[in-house]
Design a protein around this motif. Structure first.
Motif, PDB file in Angstrom:
ATOM      1  N   SER A 157       4.587   4.436   4.054  1.00 34.08           N
ATOM      2  CA  SER A 157       4.354   5.887   4.024  1.00 34.08           C
ATOM      3  C   SER A 157       5.714   6.562   3.994  1.00 34.08           C
ATOM      4  O   SER A 157       6.675   6.043   4.566  1.00 34.08           O
ATOM      5  CB  SER A 157       3.602   6.289   5.292  1.00 34.08           C
ATOM      6  OG  SER A 157       3.713   7.681   5.506  1.00 34.08           O
TER       7      SER A 157
ATOM      8  N   THR B 216       1.028   4.595   0.916  1.00 39.01           N
ATOM      9  CA  THR B 216      -0.121   5.211   1.578  1.00 39.01           C
ATOM     10  C   THR B 216       0.322   5.851   2.885  1.00 39.01           C
ATOM     11  O   THR B 216       1.224   5.314   3.556  1.00 39.01           O
ATOM     12  CB  THR B 216      -1.214   4.143   1.867  1.00 39.01           C
ATOM     13  OG1 THR B 216      -2.171   4.681   2.788  1.00 39.01           O
ATOM     14  CG2 THR B 216      -0.644   2.882   2.484  1.00 39.01           C
TER      15      THR B 216
ATOM     16  N   ALA C  87       5.796   9.555  -3.571  1.00 37.23           N
ATOM     17  CA  ALA C  87       6.278   8.608  -2.551  1.00 37.23           C
ATOM     18  C   ALA C  87       6.962   7.407  -3.213  1.00 37.23           C
ATOM     19  O   ALA C  87       8.003   6.933  -2.739  1.00 37.23           O
ATOM     20  CB  ALA C  87       5.111   8.154  -1.671  1.00 37.23           C
TER      21      ALA C  87
HETATM   22  N1  ADE Z   1       0.148   8.933  -0.559  1.00 37.32           N
HETATM   23  C1  ADE Z   1      -0.300  10.099  -0.067  1.00 37.32           C
HETATM   24  N2  ADE Z   1       0.452  10.528   0.955  1.00 37.32           N
HETATM   25  C2  ADE Z   1       1.433   9.597   1.117  1.00 37.32           C
HETATM   26  C3  ADE Z   1       2.524   9.458   2.017  1.00 37.32           C
HETATM   27  N3  ADE Z   1       2.772  10.357   2.979  1.00 37.32           N
HETATM   28  N4  ADE Z   1       3.317   8.380   1.894  1.00 37.32           N
HETATM   29  C4  ADE Z   1       3.057   7.450   0.951  1.00 37.32           C
HETATM   30  N5  ADE Z   1       2.047   7.524   0.084  1.00 37.32           N
HETATM   31  C5  ADE Z   1       1.240   8.582   0.162  1.00 37.32           C
END
Ligand code: ADE
Length: 224
Positions: free
Chosen positions: A131, A87, A143
């Motif tokens: 993230s 996320t 990701a």
């Molecule tokens: N889901 C959407 N954007 C993301 C990100 N930058 N990193 C990890 N999961 C994601």
């Protein structure tokens, strides 16, 4: 290492694991990646997995039941070291996190979609949120591939030259020095003489100095 990846669109992640170095890691039995489609755990005949947010607002929310059922089933089969939700709200991935995860045995990666997942999935199961950078993707799948690649390449035996993961950019908080291969001169651009000298101690010093120079120029924060 075993990685279970939970997603609404697992097919989005097939090719990275069927190609090149990750494919070889799978074939050698160094890593296993298993995909799970959340719709297989939906609780109604429409295979629904998302619903409107309580309190209103734009976007759909991934429902708690299918995700809880899927994760609980996996947890009943083996112990997981981490259950990671991909996320933009998570801790930003870096080499230290990849190194730490590379010594684990069983991992779950949960890919979010739409506006995100019901908070209760996080409360019940998620042990880490990651993230891959300060930008928003359409879902967590790409990701998850980035995270899996950064971890799997560190497993012993995955890279041919065991040294190469150790001399990566970031492994010692320095960016990489310039590298060259043949020809010696191309379009008036010559390979630095030191690299042709055969003096390996002097070459190591030069590489280190160049790495420090480039890191100071581009990423002074790494030297702090
Ligand atoms: N889901 C959407 N954007 C993301 C990100 N930058 N990193 C990890 N999961 C994601």
């Amino acid at each position: 290492m075993r990685i279970d990846i939970i997603s609404v669109v697992p097919e989005l992640m097939e090719s990275p694991f069927k190609t090149s170095i990750l494919k070889r890691a799978m074939e050698k039995g160094l890593a296993e990646v298993h995909f799970h489609n959340i719709r297989d755990w939906s609780i109604n005949k429409h295979r629904q997995i998302d619903d409107e947010p309580y309190g209103g607002g734009a976007g759909m929310v991934m429902m708690v039941e299918p995700l809880d059922k899927c994760i609980s089933e996996l947890k009943s089969q083996r112990d997981y070291d981490e259950i990671i939700y991909l996320t933009p709200d998570g801790e930003t991935l870096n080499q230290r996190i990849a190194n730490t995860l590379s010594i684990k045995k069983n991992l779950i990666f949960l890919c979010g979609h739409y506006k995100g997942i019901d908070q209760r999935v996080r409360d019940l199961h998620i042990t880490k949120e990651i993230s891959i950078g300060d930008y928003v993707l359409t879902g967590g799948e790409l990701a998850a591939c980035v995270l899996a690649d950064s971890v799997i390449r560190l497993l012993p035996g995955v890279l041919n030259d065991e040294q190469s993961a150790l001399t990566d950019s970031f492994q010692d908080d320095l960016l990489s020095p310039p590298i060259y291969t043949r020809p010696e001169v191309y379009k008036d651009l010559a390979v630095p003489k030191i690299l042709l000298s055969g003096n390996f101690a002097a070459i190591e010093d030069w590489r280190h100095d160049e790495a420090v120079r480039i890191t100071k120029e581009r990423r002074p924060d790494l030297l702090e």
